[in-house]
Design an enzyme around this catalytic site. Structure first.
Site, PDB file in Angstrom:
ATOM      1  N   HIS A 103       0.614  -5.449 -74.051  1.00  0.00           N
ATOM      2  CA  HIS A 103       0.548  -5.124 -72.790  1.00  0.00           C
ATOM      3  C   HIS A 103       1.487  -3.723 -72.744  1.00  0.00           C
ATOM      4  O   HIS A 103       2.384  -3.771 -73.271  1.00  0.00           O
ATOM      5  CB  HIS A 103       1.188  -6.140 -71.600  1.00  0.00           C
ATOM      6  CG  HIS A 103       0.282  -7.237 -71.410  1.00  0.00           C
ATOM      7  ND1 HIS A 103       0.991  -8.520 -71.304  1.00  0.00           N
ATOM      8  CD2 HIS A 103      -1.006  -7.339 -71.211  1.00  0.00           C
ATOM      9  CE1 HIS A 103      -0.336  -9.312 -71.005  1.00  0.00           C
ATOM     10  NE2 HIS A 103      -1.298  -8.548 -70.969  1.00  0.00           N
ATOM     11  N   TYR A 149       6.190  -5.621 -74.457  1.00  0.00           N
ATOM     12  CA  TYR A 149       6.680  -6.439 -75.494  1.00  0.00           C
ATOM     13  C   TYR A 149       6.287  -7.594 -75.518  1.00  0.00           C
ATOM     14  O   TYR A 149       6.766  -8.952 -75.682  1.00  0.00           O
ATOM     15  CB  TYR A 149       8.163  -6.526 -75.157  1.00  0.00           C
ATOM     16  CG  TYR A 149       8.833  -5.234 -75.071  1.00  0.00           C
ATOM     17  CD1 TYR A 149       8.853  -4.196 -75.512  1.00  0.00           C
ATOM     18  CD2 TYR A 149       9.876  -5.313 -73.693  1.00  0.00           C
ATOM     19  CE1 TYR A 149       9.572  -2.938 -75.105  1.00  0.00           C
ATOM     20  CE2 TYR A 149      10.476  -4.113 -73.179  1.00  0.00           C
ATOM     21  CZ  TYR A 149      10.202  -3.098 -73.976  1.00  0.00           C
ATOM     22  OH  TYR A 149      10.883  -1.684 -73.555  1.00  0.00           O
ATOM     23  N   HIS A 150       4.705  -7.700 -75.754  1.00  0.00           N
ATOM     24  CA  HIS A 150       3.860  -8.873 -75.773  1.00  0.00           C
ATOM     25  C   HIS A 150       2.862  -8.820 -76.859  1.00  0.00           C
ATOM     26  O   HIS A 150       1.959  -8.970 -76.652  1.00  0.00           O
ATOM     27  CB  HIS A 150       3.014  -9.040 -74.369  1.00  0.00           C
ATOM     28  CG  HIS A 150       4.042  -8.992 -72.986  1.00  0.00           C
ATOM     29  ND1 HIS A 150       3.532  -9.009 -71.973  1.00  0.00           N
ATOM     30  CD2 HIS A 150       5.255  -9.443 -73.031  1.00  0.00           C
ATOM     31  CE1 HIS A 150       4.577  -9.230 -70.996  1.00  0.00           C
ATOM     32  NE2 HIS A 150       5.540  -9.349 -71.516  1.00  0.00           N
ATOM     33  N   PRO A 151       3.400  -8.337 -78.180  1.00  0.00           N
ATOM     34  CA  PRO A 151       2.544  -8.509 -79.211  1.00  0.00           C
ATOM     35  C   PRO A 151       1.662  -9.659 -79.532  1.00  0.00           C
ATOM     36  O   PRO A 151       2.522 -10.702 -79.546  1.00  0.00           O
ATOM     37  CB  PRO A 151       3.453  -7.756 -80.356  1.00  0.00           C
ATOM     38  CG  PRO A 151       4.468  -8.149 -79.982  1.00  0.00           C
ATOM     39  CD  PRO A 151       4.856  -8.143 -78.240  1.00  0.00           C
TER      40      PRO A 151
END
Length: 552
Positions: free
Chosen positions: A299, A478-480
């Site tokens: 995201h 920070y949603h890999p």
């Protein structure tokens, strides 16, 4: 080279992050099962971890954080994206902003429809409930008594957070008291993972109650360097600790829970990946799987920053007097601003009524940073004047990137190519999101608190100017995830099957956010923990099979 020291366990879990802590704790509930947990980082007994607002101090902390950067990204006009990843017991759940979001039911139903039986929302709801200790109103959707403390913050939120929700409601977005309940759509206060005024990470909830079990061995400072194989079966892990090389053997399985970056990295270091790229690095290919490290999703988002005409958290987290006062309150009561996230309110809305589900996430923070480099905020250095931020991200980005090791050195960070905004639909959604921000900000409930729009500024009005601003100021949220995609067909890009077993290799599973076929709506920590809960159940179910299961 020093000969590795060997020991054995039934299960070896690599990575004490969101999923890994759940797996290790659940498997070790059986006293006859020996579990070893390897974590490259160290203890989570740090004030930057334990105190909720401390995640500002963990954001660039070299002892708690891998501090990854992407390669220069075309979608970001050549900027690199900063990717904080937890390097500590608890993983990223120990350094994140603690916002607890399950995702949309349709997210998981699509996983199941893609050929992954057992992964529909109806299948997963019991796992979400089991992991949860929700302090709010009980319902058929929520859990009580689980390892992860979850609380509502409406009674503690800043007054401007209430004003934001009133403005969003006036703009036509309905209030939703529980976006983790029957339906995600609407606006409301975020729920956060704390208990008793302290962060409740996966380590706090799962690992600390289990760590005294004699059948659970936890090794910190243990960097996994490669997997060990006998033929097509994974039988152990080599790791480096305190300058020495060790080897641990798994009598039954190795479970990789090192996250969306480190799990594909370890597979590639071990010869499972794109054969041509591995050969160029001098790594012998064990299994040609170009999909390892592909399907990377994340995201991204941006904030509109407003100067306020009334006090915000800038006055609390900026000057020493404010910090001292907040600190004394926190020490005395475990309450106040330091017990919260700065992401206090938000929601999930549709960018246009024709969509069948929400596609935009809203964020409201009652503080501002205009001096920070994009993506490099410091919670303890807000603006000297009062300000607040309204942000958005798109829930289901279509852009796909990839990552790959740059050398055979396990300590070298991989190349990360997010390819942000490579799908035109993503840019269209974010442009629509900018209009939503301004629509909400124009409502009298919050407009009365605004002196002026600081960034990007009222002169940024045309689509071209808004697009330029999005490319210049957007950051990773920070949603890999997705880099070891779950699916039935390895030839179609799947790395693991629906029981999280690596296609083509026996005795090896992946259980973390890397298995997501597609990204879920909102913050992904709750789904990552859920993957650990479900993985532990499947592992226990499969334990009834012969030790050589899955060898092929």
């Amino acid at each position: 080279m020093v000969k590795p020291v060997q020991f054995e366990a039934d299960y070896v879990v690599v990575g004490a992050g969101s999923a890994g802590c759940a797996i290790a704790a659940r498997l070790s509930e059986d006293p006859a099962t020996k579990v070893a947990l390897l974590e490259a980082g160290g203890s989570d007994l740090s004030p930057w971890v334990r105190m909720p607002i401390g995640y500002g101090g963990a954001f660039f902390h070299p002892g708690l954080n891998w501090r990854y950067y992407s390669e220069p990204d075309e979608g970001f006009l050549g900027r690199k994206a900063y990717w904080p990843r937890g390097k500590v017991l608890g993983g990223s759940s120990a350094i994140n902003a603690m916002v607890y979001v399950r995702g949309q039911a349709r997210d998981f139903d699509l996983w199941a429809e893609a050929g992954n039986p057992g992964w529909s929302y109806a299948d997963l709801l019991p796992h979400f409930r089991k992991m949860e200790d929700y302090a709010g109103q009980p319902s058929e959707w929520r859990g009580r008594g689980g390892p992860i403390g979850v609380r509502d913050i409406d009674g503690a939120a800043h007054p401007l957070s209430h004003a934001f929700l009133a403005a969003a409601s006036a703009a036509g977005y309905h209030l939703n008291p529980d976006y983790n309940g029957a339906d995600q759509e609407g606006v409301g206060f975020f729920q956060i993972t704390t208990r008793g005024g302290l962060r409740c990470s996966a380590a706090t909830g799962y690992l600390h109650p289990a760590r005294r079990r004699p059948n659970l061995r936890i090794e910190t400072g243990a960097l996994a360097t490669r997997l060990i194989f006998e033929g097509r079966r994974c039988v152990g892990v080599e790791y480096r600790q305190h300058g020495r090389l060790f080897e641990i053997r798994a009598r039954r399985e190795v479970i990789l829970s090192a996250g969306a970056v480190n799990t594909p990295q370890l597979l590639q270091l071990s010869g499972i990946g794109d054969a041509a790229r591995l050969a160029a690095l001098g790594i012998e290919t064990r299994l040609d799987r170009p999909a390892v490290g592909a399907n990377l999703q994340d995201h991204i988002g941006f904030d509109y920053i407003f100067e306020a005409n009334r006090p915000t958290l800038n006055a609390v987290l900026g000057p020493w007097r404010g910090r001292i006062g907040a600190g004394l309150r926190y020490l005395a009561t475990r309450d106040g601003p330091l017990s919260l996230s700065v992401n206090q309110a938000g929601g999930f809305v549709r960018s246009d009524p024709g969509r069948d589900r929400p596609n935009i996430q809203l964020y409201f923070s009652p503080l501002s940073y205009t001096r920070a480099v994009p993506g490099r905020r410091r919670l303890l250095a807000p603006d000297v004047f009062p300000g607040f931020m309204i942000g958005i991200s798109n829930c289901h980005p279509k852009s796909r990137g990839h990552l790959h090791i740059r050398s055979s050195d396990p300590a070298a960070p991989p190349e990360i190519h997010p390819r942000y905004l490579s799908a035109p639909e993503d840019l269209d959604e974010l442009v629509s999101g900018a209009a939503i921000i301004r629509k909400i900000a124009s409502q009298p409930q919050i407009a009365a608190a605004i002196n002026r729009e600081l960034q990007p500024g009222v002169e940024t009005r045309t689509r071209e100017a808004i697009v330029e601003d999005i490319r210049q100021r957007s950051t990773s949220v920070y949603h890999p995830c997705g880099t070891c995609r779950m699916g039935p067909d390895p030839d179609a890009g799947a790395v693991v099957d629906a029981r999280l077993r690596v296609h083509g290799i026996g005795g090896l599973r992946v259980a973390d956010a890397s298995i997501f076929p597609s990204i879920t709506a909102g913050n992904i920590n709750a789904p990552a923990i859920m993957v650990g809960e479900k993985a532990a159940q499947m592992i226990r179910e499969d334990a009834a099979l012969p030790v050589g299961w899955g060898s092929r």
